[in-house]
Enzyme design. Sequence first.
Site, PDB file in Angstrom:
ATOM      1  N   LYS A  37      -6.930   3.366  -3.305  1.00 31.12           N
ATOM      2  CA  LYS A  37      -7.333   3.360  -1.885  1.00 31.12           C
ATOM      3  C   LYS A  37      -7.507   4.792  -1.427  1.00 31.12           C
ATOM      4  CE  LYS A  37      -5.265   1.997   2.626  1.00 31.12           C
ATOM      5  NZ  LYS A  37      -4.101   1.275   3.222  1.00 31.12           N
TER       6      LYS A  37
ATOM      7  N   LYS B 202     -10.352   0.340  -2.391  1.00 27.17           N
ATOM      8  CA  LYS B 202     -10.190   0.122  -0.941  1.00 27.17           C
ATOM      9  C   LYS B 202     -10.477   1.397  -0.173  1.00 27.17           C
ATOM     10  CE  LYS B 202      -6.829  -1.214   2.658  1.00 27.17           C
ATOM     11  NZ  LYS B 202      -5.456  -1.756   2.925  1.00 27.17           N
TER      12      LYS B 202
ATOM     13  N   ASP C 182       0.865  -1.187   0.000  1.00 25.71           N
ATOM     14  CA  ASP C 182       0.000   0.000   0.000  1.00 25.71           C
ATOM     15  C   ASP C 182       0.899   1.234   0.000  1.00 25.71           C
ATOM     16  OD1 ASP C 182      -1.735  -2.151   0.567  1.00 25.71           O
ATOM     17  OD2 ASP C 182      -3.068  -0.894   1.767  1.00 25.71           O
TER      18      ASP C 182
HETATM   19  O1  LIG Z   1      -5.667   1.404   6.075  1.00 24.11           O
HETATM   20  C1  LIG Z   1      -6.102   1.289   7.172  1.00 24.11           C
HETATM   21  C2  LIG Z   1      -6.537   2.398   8.043  1.00 24.11           C
HETATM   22  O2  LIG Z   1      -5.441   3.013   8.639  1.00 24.11           O
HETATM   23  C3  LIG Z   1      -7.479   1.871   9.115  1.00 24.11           C
HETATM   24  O3  LIG Z   1      -8.135   2.955   9.680  1.00 24.11           O
HETATM   25  P1  LIG Z   1      -9.045   2.750  10.971  1.00 24.11           P
HETATM   26  O4  LIG Z   1      -8.088   2.507  12.121  1.00 24.11           O
HETATM   27  O5  LIG Z   1      -9.821   4.044  11.094  1.00 24.11           O
HETATM   28  O6  LIG Z   1      -9.937   1.559  10.758  1.00 24.11           O
END
Ligand SMILES: O=C[C@H](O)COP(=O)(O)O
Length: 316
Positions: A216, A252, A153
């Site tokens: 994403k 994503k 990513d």
């Molecule tokens: O890509 C993943 C994100 O950092 C997850 O975010 P979150 O902690 O708000 O679910």
Amino acid sequence: MASLRRNPGTALTPEWFADIRINAPAVERRAATLPARRSLKKEWQAAWLLNAIRCIDLTTLAGDDTEARVVRLCAKARHPIAPEIAEALGVEGLTTGAVCVYPTMVAAAKRALGNSGIPVASVATGFPAGLMPLDLRLAEIRYAVDQGADEIDIVITRAHVLMGEWAALYDEISAMREACGAARLKAILATGDLKSLTNVAKASHVAMQAGADWIKTSTGKEGVNATLPVSLVMVRAIRDYVAQTGQRVGFKPAGGLRTAKDALNWQVMMNEELGQDWLSPDLFRIGASSLLGDIERQLSHHVTGRYAAAHRQAIA
Ligand SMILES: O=C[C@H](O)COP(=O)(O)O
């Protein structure tokens, strides 16, 4: 072994996006109808929530991450719902779509996931800001891949979008894709930093032209992360790209998806905008660290008729 979907990308083709102008109020109106428009029948909700689980990139991206936390996260990825709930729902072998960690946690995740078949995604390229020399960002990708990452990513240089430097954006993502080798690439656009939905649309096109396998929304660290309007713009860019090239690209949303309702809303949008194929982990992932907890709570209620008082062991 079936070869994994890859987006070969195209040459930089500005004529495919230069004239895009997003009507933000219209997008926001459409996005606002999603939660209300489709109230899924109760018996279908459980199926949609189970589908969301298999699309979750179960994530821990915190400065205090430890190997022990990653091991617990991977155990959760392998067994995301309680055995008694899985049995009651007639579900076997359910896992999350991937586990997403920092590069130095990839090896621990690979060990913990063993032969589960669950991919390890690693953020890289100076996550979350990306403000490092390109050669160091590419070295970080290669490090993560050498550690065993199956997906990378990456974060884009937001200034390239804000200044309309599309060739520079295309070149950096192309170089990142090359550094990924066999690992698939998710391009994090950090949409909360991009100032307009028109910029989000253009950045989406450039990332796909440069060969991103998924686009994403966010790192989860911006002030504003995944929203339905931004997601609508990105999935419509995917729809345009598929029409232009025949190549499928995944989507994503990440950052702030916390409730089972969020999981339903985004899936309704994916289904209505792109079709059922985009409800699979190959084309749809949810980057989330806490969403699974609420989905579990809802599934438990669906099976038992009551909400679990003390929820299962938290990951953190
Ligand atoms: O890509 C993943 C994100 O950092 C997850 O975010 P979150 O902690 O708000 O679910």
